[in-house]
Design an enzyme around this catalytic site. Sequence first.
Site, PDB file in Angstrom:
ATOM      1  N   LYS A  56       0.814  -1.199   0.000  1.00  0.00           N
ATOM      2  CA  LYS A  56       0.000   0.000   0.000  1.00  0.00           C
ATOM      3  C   LYS A  56       0.856   1.260   0.000  1.00  0.00           C
ATOM      4  CE  LYS A  56      -3.084  -2.400   3.185  1.00  0.00           C
ATOM      5  NZ  LYS A  56      -3.523  -2.442   4.612  1.00  0.00           N
ATOM      6  N   ASP A 113      14.255  -1.523   0.112  1.00  0.00           N
ATOM      7  CA  ASP A 113      15.043  -1.777   1.315  1.00  0.00           C
ATOM      8  C   ASP A 113      15.986  -2.958   1.022  1.00  0.00           C
ATOM      9  OD1 ASP A 113      15.576  -1.292   4.082  1.00  0.00           O
ATOM     10  OD2 ASP A 113      14.329  -2.990   4.622  1.00  0.00           O
TER      11      ASP A 113
HETATM   12  P1  IMP Z   1      12.134  -4.803   0.648  1.00  0.00           P
HETATM   13  O1  IMP Z   1      11.473  -5.983   0.019  1.00  0.00           O
HETATM   14  O2  IMP Z   1      12.953  -5.183   1.858  1.00  0.00           O
HETATM   15  O3  IMP Z   1      12.912  -3.955  -0.318  1.00  0.00           O
HETATM   16  O4  IMP Z   1      11.018  -3.952   1.319  1.00  0.00           O
HETATM   17  C1  IMP Z   1      10.221  -3.088   0.688  1.00  0.00           C
HETATM   18  C2  IMP Z   1       8.957  -2.852   1.495  1.00  0.00           C
HETATM   19  O5  IMP Z   1       9.162  -2.828   2.928  1.00  0.00           O
HETATM   20  C3  IMP Z   1       8.456  -1.480   1.146  1.00  0.00           C
HETATM   21  O6  IMP Z   1       7.647  -1.519  -0.009  1.00  0.00           O
HETATM   22  C4  IMP Z   1       7.707  -1.088   2.413  1.00  0.00           C
HETATM   23  O7  IMP Z   1       6.374  -1.539   2.365  1.00  0.00           O
HETATM   24  C5  IMP Z   1       8.428  -1.785   3.543  1.00  0.00           C
HETATM   25  N1  IMP Z   1       9.360  -0.851   4.216  1.00  0.00           N
HETATM   26  C6  IMP Z   1      10.701  -0.934   4.230  1.00  0.00           C
HETATM   27  N2  IMP Z   1      11.231   0.080   4.941  1.00  0.00           N
HETATM   28  C7  IMP Z   1      10.190   0.828   5.377  1.00  0.00           C
HETATM   29  C8  IMP Z   1      10.102   2.044   6.164  1.00  0.00           C
HETATM   30  O8  IMP Z   1      11.086   2.662   6.603  1.00  0.00           O
HETATM   31  N3  IMP Z   1       8.840   2.500   6.385  1.00  0.00           N
HETATM   32  C9  IMP Z   1       7.730   1.883   5.937  1.00  0.00           C
HETATM   33  N4  IMP Z   1       7.773   0.759   5.194  1.00  0.00           N
HETATM   34  C10 IMP Z   1       8.995   0.235   4.915  1.00  0.00           C
END
Ligand code: IMP
Length: 202
Positions: A56, A113
Amino acid sequence: MFLAGDPTRVDRGVSQPESSSRSLLDAGELAAIAHRLGGEIRRDYPDGVVLVALLKGSICFLADLVRELPGPCELDFLALSAYGDGRTRVRVVKDLDLEVAGRDVVVVLDIVDTGLTLAYVLRLLALRGARSTAACTLLDRQNRRLLPVEIRYVGQIISDEHVVGYGLDFDERYRNLTGLQVADEAILRADPVAMFARLAQR
Ligand code: IMP
Ligand code: MG
């Protein structure tokens, strides 16, 4: 109206909400990012593009970005969920409605992330026959990357701090803040509404 957390919090030795957040990007700065990235996408896809937004967290960014693309442009949404040990596996919660075979697709994300989410989406789009794929993220937390992913459009690179607002959440809260705030995770874990108390005072 947002309600303050427990007013006895300080007496229990938990940090005061005053230190629970600081502004990262305000509404004007966020609009400038959407304007810049929208311009780059418009330039790269003069014949149109499909934007696939990750639910979202990307909703506010998408809403601003899409209005910077006055030409042919279609929207679709994908929701993924992380699961398993260390939440390193990803599954589809809401699938695409559009057929992306043969289309140029830009994935729109709130933040990259570890890169697991983006890597999964890019693989999914390739399997579905997209002609080309690129990624557009509001925030890029590069120092947490587990998988290498190429991101063509980056709003801002950030360090290892939790960010909320403008669509991004902490435990489903704070998506409705106009600007982006760096949140103190320790404080929010102790009192999930601590930031509302602080922001309501502004
Ligand atoms: P990844 O798969 O680890 O790259 O994570 C991506 C997802 O994690 C993002 O689309 C967010 O929904 C969530 N996310 C990662 N860091 C944050 C943050 O600092 N605030 C809010 N959501 C986060
Ligand atoms: Mg989240």
